[in-house]
Design an enzyme around this catalytic site. Sequence first.
Site, short mmCIF file in Angstrom:
data_model
loop_
_atom_site.label_atom_id
_atom_site.label_comp_id
_atom_site.label_asym_id
_atom_site.label_seq_id
_atom_site.Cartn_x
_atom_site.Cartn_y
_atom_site.Cartn_z
N ASN A 1 0.80 -1.22 0.00
CA ASN A 1 0.00 0.00 0.00
C ASN A 1 0.84 1.28 0.00
O ASN A 1 0.32 2.34 -0.29
CB ASN A 1 -0.94 0.00 1.21
CG ASN A 1 -0.25 -0.40 2.48
OD1 ASN A 1 0.25 -1.53 2.59
ND2 ASN A 1 -0.18 0.50 3.43
N CYS B 1 2.29 10.32 11.56
CA CYS B 1 2.42 11.35 12.57
C CYS B 1 1.81 10.85 13.86
O CYS B 1 0.63 10.60 13.95
CB CYS B 1 1.70 12.62 12.14
SG CYS B 1 2.31 13.29 10.61
C1 LIG Z 1 -6.41 -0.57 3.01
C2 LIG Z 1 -5.68 -1.81 3.31
C3 LIG Z 1 -6.08 -2.64 4.35
C4 LIG Z 1 -7.23 -2.32 5.26
O1 LIG Z 1 -8.44 -2.39 4.55
P1 LIG Z 1 -9.79 -1.81 5.18
O2 LIG Z 1 -10.84 -2.35 4.27
O3 LIG Z 1 -9.66 -0.33 5.11
O4 LIG Z 1 -9.90 -2.33 6.56
C5 LIG Z 1 -5.36 -3.79 4.57
N1 LIG Z 1 -4.32 -4.12 3.80
C6 LIG Z 1 -3.90 -3.33 2.79
C7 LIG Z 1 -2.74 -3.75 1.96
C8 LIG Z 1 -4.57 -2.16 2.52
O5 LIG Z 1 -4.15 -1.37 1.52
#
Ligand SMILES: *Cc1c(COP(=O)(O)O)cnc(C)c1O
Length: 387
Positions: A153, A328
């Site tokens: 991410n 942060c």
């Molecule tokens: C956004 C994300 C999550 C969390 O997902 P939610 O649906 O917001 O709880 C978990 N793992 C990765 C890699 C993400 O990008």
Amino acid sequence: MQKPVYLDHHATTPVDARVLEAMLPFFGPKFGNAASRGHSFGWEAETAVELARKRVAELAGAAPREMVFTSGATESDNLALKGTMEACRSKGNHLVTMATEHKAVLDAARRLERQGCRLTVLPPRRDGLLSLDRLRDAILPETVLVSVMHANNEIGVIQPVRAIGAICREKGVLFHCDAAQAFGKVPIRVEDDHIDLMSVSAHKMYGPKGIGALYVRRRNPRVELAAQMDGGGHEFGMRSGTLNVPAIVGFGEACAICAHEMAEEAARLAALRDRLKAQIEAGLDRVYVNGSMVHRLPGNLNMSFAGVTGESLLMSLPDVALSTGSACTSATVEPSYVLKALGVGDDLSHSSLRFGLGRFNTAEEVDYVARRVTEAVRKLRALSPML
Ligand SMILES: *Cc1c(COP(=O)(O)O)cnc(C)c1O
């Protein structure tokens, strides 16, 4: 051009108008509970949920019965790790994951460790990829589960999922993949990729927030999973709770759209991303890409700008919505643990920006952002010439 320009699609994506339209009737006349077996309101909701389940499953190459709806990828990650470690205690108690995983995986793994599991956290290579030799060495006879994400991410790096799955299959351990960033963006086939459990989230793919799914393999092998939410036995007994029908319908629509548009959209985003990178690199020296440019999500660019901090850059770019890699806390700014794990030094990891391009971004927006970023970095560097 609308401002601010939104370039933070790894955090969340806007709901596609087609998704919203599909959801609206389920906030109105189609309000039934999908578990109501005795009347047409329930049947109507159940039919809609099962169509959505089929659409989500199809995008993964899974059977509909293998998709368990959850509140999102955080819950799916927790259910996958805690549910398999609990169900497979007779086999062992060892869990393998990676230092660059999402907090939902890392924190769930840490809790399991406090409760007595053995945990191995593998470092990435400098390019963000997992070393397959290291993975092989880490798998022990008492290993139950390997959890490695599909696309990161922060840095967008895509792991060699199929090869990881093949190693897990050969060694007889389960493979969980957090595919929240990859699902709907790049092709995923749970059979070919040897994935046993997979977390996905609707709001990362132009669907609504608060809905996601966990893929749980039913055969070859059948995954044993202990439910972490007890109640009415919804979702094949793996996740109780009245289904969020409008959100599930929206998730199904979002998956159908991604299935249809994925190839074309990936090519378009990769071209925009490369355009952004080329313009920034043409305008500035001492900029560094974090993570592999080859194994990477089409819409991701993560760059460090020597001599400036990500926070000061964000503050000089009020009409661009993007993220630094840093978190942060109340008093201090912690550099990204992902960049740290890659071996990026403190200075450069404090100076990173994450660009996340998405479905509604245009070339005009990219050109604007490249220009604004270039100006801002030059200005900040001129103010602090010692760095
Ligand atoms: C956004 C994300 C999550 C969390 O997902 P939610 O649906 O917001 O709880 C978990 N793992 C990765 C890699 C993400 O990008």
